[in-house]
Design a protein around this motif. Structure first.
Motif, PDB file in Angstrom:
ATOM      1  N   GLN A  85       0.819  -1.205   0.000  1.00 55.78           N
ATOM      2  CA  GLN A  85       0.000   0.000   0.000  1.00 55.78           C
ATOM      3  C   GLN A  85       0.854   1.255   0.000  1.00 55.78           C
ATOM      4  N   ASP A  86       1.870   1.288   0.852  1.00 55.63           N
ATOM      5  CA  ASP A  86       2.639   2.523   1.035  1.00 55.63           C
ATOM      6  C   ASP A  86       4.097   2.190   1.327  1.00 55.63           C
ATOM      7  N   VAL A  87       4.926   3.219   1.302  1.00 52.97           N
ATOM      8  CA  VAL A  87       6.360   3.053   1.546  1.00 52.97           C
ATOM      9  C   VAL A  87       6.610   2.491   2.943  1.00 52.97           C
ATOM     10  N   SER A  88       5.783   2.854   3.930  1.00 56.15           N
ATOM     11  CA  SER A  88       5.981   2.332   5.287  1.00 56.15           C
ATOM     12  C   SER A  88       5.859   0.811   5.308  1.00 56.15           C
ATOM     13  N   ASP A  89       4.987   0.248   4.474  1.00 57.90           N
ATOM     14  CA  ASP A  89       4.850  -1.201   4.400  1.00 57.90           C
ATOM     15  C   ASP A  89       6.084  -1.829   3.750  1.00 57.90           C
ATOM     16  N   ILE A 140       0.692 -10.035  -3.254  1.00 59.30           N
ATOM     17  CA  ILE A 140      -0.113  -8.893  -2.819  1.00 59.30           C
ATOM     18  C   ILE A 140      -0.065  -8.828  -1.298  1.00 59.30           C
ATOM     19  N   ALA A 141       0.630  -7.823  -0.793  1.00 58.38           N
ATOM     20  CA  ALA A 141       0.838  -7.662   0.655  1.00 58.38           C
ATOM     21  C   ALA A 141       0.136  -6.400   1.134  1.00 58.38           C
ATOM     22  N   LEU A 142      -1.180  -6.431   1.054  1.00 58.12           N
ATOM     23  CA  LEU A 142      -1.988  -5.285   1.464  1.00 58.12           C
ATOM     24  C   LEU A 142      -2.587  -5.538   2.834  1.00 58.12           C
ATOM     25  N   GLY A 168      -0.864 -14.047  -1.863  1.00 55.76           N
ATOM     26  CA  GLY A 168      -1.026 -13.043  -0.823  1.00 55.76           C
ATOM     27  C   GLY A 168      -0.444 -13.538   0.482  1.00 55.76           C
ATOM     28  N   LEU A 169      -0.231 -12.630   1.418  1.00 58.62           N
ATOM     29  CA  LEU A 169       0.303 -13.030   2.718  1.00 58.62           C
ATOM     30  C   LEU A 169      -0.722 -13.880   3.452  1.00 58.62           C
ATOM     31  N   SER A 170      -0.221 -14.771   4.288  1.00 59.19           N
ATOM     32  CA  SER A 170      -1.101 -15.716   4.956  1.00 59.19           C
ATOM     33  C   SER A 170      -1.008 -15.577   6.463  1.00 59.19           C
ATOM     34  N   HIS A 171      -0.719 -16.683   7.157  1.00 57.91           N
ATOM     35  CA  HIS A 171      -0.726 -16.750   8.619  1.00 57.91           C
ATOM     36  C   HIS A 171       0.046 -15.603   9.259  1.00 57.91           C
ATOM     37  N   GLY A 172      -0.503 -15.138  10.345  1.00 58.44           N
ATOM     38  CA  GLY A 172       0.216 -14.156  11.148  1.00 58.44           C
ATOM     39  C   GLY A 172      -0.233 -12.733  10.942  1.00 58.44           C
ATOM     40  N   VAL A 173      -0.878 -12.416   9.836  1.00 56.23           N
ATOM     41  CA  VAL A 173      -1.341 -11.051   9.623  1.00 56.23           C
ATOM     42  C   VAL A 173      -2.795 -10.978  10.093  1.00 56.23           C
ATOM     43  N   ASP A 180       2.945  -2.111   8.921  1.00 60.21           N
ATOM     44  CA  ASP A 180       3.973  -1.322   9.581  1.00 60.21           C
ATOM     45  C   ASP A 180       4.044  -1.587  11.085  1.00 60.21           C
ATOM     46  N   TYR A 181       2.961  -2.111  11.681  1.00 58.12           N
ATOM     47  CA  TYR A 181       2.931  -2.331  13.132  1.00 58.12           C
ATOM     48  C   TYR A 181       3.239  -3.766  13.527  1.00 58.12           C
ATOM     49  N   LEU A 182       3.476  -4.638  12.542  1.00 58.37           N
ATOM     50  CA  LEU A 182       3.742  -6.040  12.849  1.00 58.37           C
ATOM     51  C   LEU A 182       5.219  -6.266  13.129  1.00 58.37           C
ATOM     52  N   ASP A 183       5.509  -7.245  13.985  1.00 58.62           N
ATOM     53  CA  ASP A 183       6.900  -7.560  14.301  1.00 58.62           C
ATOM     54  C   ASP A 183       7.527  -8.357  13.151  1.00 58.62           C
TER      55      ASP A 183
END
Length: 197
Positions: A85-89, A140-142, A168-173, A180-183
């Motif tokens: 989505q954005d540069v922070s991601d 796709i990592a939205l 797309g991203l799976s488990h953990g999100v 941006d807030y995930l470890d």
């Protein structure tokens, strides 16, 4: 009482994310006490960034070189593009060291309420990258929000007839989670267990 230069500095710092007026005052006081060692180098760094930073014409990342250091890195896997989505991601994923391909910054997500449609996002250049034939997978990592998932499904539909794997991203999100807030560990797991969309 008239406003001083210190008050102006506190006001400017208080506008930054995660800093309110109290935190900004503490930061200014710290900088004033460490004026020679910290404030001068901070001013120099801010000035250099303000003068040199620019968006990458290839992926949308922010960097002091063009194309950015990620797009210029010959060790990156050019067969994979991660859409964010954005540069922070992008920066969050880079921090996790989970992905070694290239990126594509959309500049937002589809949102009917905010009047953001496909034309307001950086989708056309993504299609151009895919159609050149070098890309084999689009990840796709939205965000796992309604708008993020709507955008992911829209992208999956328009990429359906291209000769690429769309995942797309799976488990953990978590649902409603912002990248941006995930470890780092959560991001690494999400990449390793990505799934088709």
């Amino acid at each position: 009482m008239s406003k001083t230069e210190i008050d102006t500095l506190v006001e400017q710092l208080a506008k930054l994310p995660a800093l309110g007026p109290r935190s900004a005052r503490r930061a200014v006081l710290f900088l004033l006490k460490k004026k020679e060692t910290h404030m001068t180098s901070l001013i120099r760094a801010l000035t250099e960034v303000a003068e040199k930073v620019q968006p990458c014409p290839l992926c949308g990342n922010m960097d002091t070189v063009s194309p950015c250091s990620i797009c210029s890195d010959l060790k990156r896997d050019k067969s994979q593009i991660c859409v964010v989505q954005d540069v922070s991601d992008l920066w969050a994923l880079e921090r996790s060291q989970a992905f070694k391909g290239l990126y594509h910054v959309l500049g937002g997500v589809l949102s009917a309420l905010d009047g953001i449609g496909p034309d307001e996002l950086n989708i056309h250049s993504l299609l151009g990258k895919v159609q050149n034939g070098e890309v084999k997978e689009v990840i796709i990592a939205l965000p796992a929000t309604v708008d993020g998932q709507t955008t992911a499904h829209y992208l999956a539909e328009i990429l359906e007839n291209e000769n690429v794997i769309v995942s797309g991203l799976s488990h953990g999100v978590p649902v409603g989670g912002e990248l941006d807030y995930l470890d780092d560990g959560t991001l690494q797991t999400a990449f390793k267990t990505r799934r088709g969309i």
